[in-house]
Design an enzyme around this catalytic site. Structure first.
Site, mmCIF file in Angstrom:
data_model
loop_
_atom_site.group_PDB
_atom_site.id
_atom_site.type_symbol
_atom_site.label_atom_id
_atom_site.label_comp_id
_atom_site.label_asym_id
_atom_site.label_seq_id
_atom_site.Cartn_x
_atom_site.Cartn_y
_atom_site.Cartn_z
ATOM 1 C CB VAL A 6 -95.379 -59.981 17.065
ATOM 2 C CG1 VAL A 6 -94.012 -60.284 17.758
ATOM 3 C CG2 VAL A 6 -95.630 -58.769 16.222
ATOM 4 C CD1 TRP A 9 -90.929 -61.981 12.461
ATOM 5 C CD2 TRP A 9 -91.856 -62.059 10.442
ATOM 6 N NE1 TRP A 9 -89.936 -61.248 11.377
ATOM 7 C CE2 TRP A 9 -90.832 -61.489 10.200
ATOM 8 C CE3 TRP A 9 -92.906 -62.438 9.529
ATOM 9 C CZ2 TRP A 9 -90.418 -61.102 8.885
ATOM 10 C CZ3 TRP A 9 -92.399 -61.994 8.108
ATOM 11 C CH2 TRP A 9 -91.367 -61.470 7.843
ATOM 12 C CG HIS A 10 -90.256 -63.086 16.752
ATOM 13 N ND1 HIS A 10 -89.128 -62.441 16.607
ATOM 14 C CD2 HIS A 10 -91.159 -62.000 16.960
ATOM 15 C CE1 HIS A 10 -89.046 -61.091 16.498
ATOM 16 N NE2 HIS A 10 -90.285 -60.830 16.763
ATOM 17 C CG ASP A 11 -88.805 -69.553 16.289
ATOM 18 O OD1 ASP A 11 -88.889 -69.750 15.095
ATOM 19 O OD2 ASP A 11 -87.936 -69.364 17.068
#
Length: 128
Positions: A6, A9-11
């Site tokens: 996660v 995935w976001h940054d």
């Protein structure tokens, strides 16, 4: 692994990786506690002391909620740099008093949630 995915995935930022690691590290005591809770000795001990079981459950639940909130603050708002600003404030008399009051309120909240869940379970089993 999921928390790291996660975060990536976001940054790929340090505060999101710190969020993932904080959640992972503090998930381990919860796993150990749930395994201890499922042992026969634990069940026998707390069957004789239901009030103590409720208090221990509430204290552990409140601590877990506070840790998860702190991890989310690190990951999604102020980041790691600002935590260094908050820690000295918490270690003052006023900060510790606030933390204790907050923890007490969280313990009461977890006890209330547990009572509601037990009531729901007994109501559902009676209607079945």
């Amino acid at each position: 692994i999921v928390f790291m995915f996660v975060a990536i995935w976001h940054d790929l930022e340090l505060h999101l990786l710190a969020w993932a690691w904080i959640l992972t590290i503090f998930l381990l005591p919860e796993i150990v506690a749930s395994r201890i809770q499922n042992t026969a000795a634990f069940k026998v001990y707390f069957e004789q002391r239901p009030l103590l079981e409720t208090v221990v459950y509430a204290m552990a639940g409140a601590a877990n909620i506070m840790i998860l909130k702190a991890a989310n603050i690190v990951g999604y708002t102020i980041g790691l740099d600002a935590i260094g600003l908050l820690v000295p404030i918490i270690y003052t008399y006023e900060g510790l008093k606030l933390l204790l009051w907050y923890y007490s309120i969280m313990v009461c909240g977890v006890m209330l949630m547990r009572y509601i869940r037990q009531h729901e379970n007994t109501t559902l089993t009676k209607t079945d």
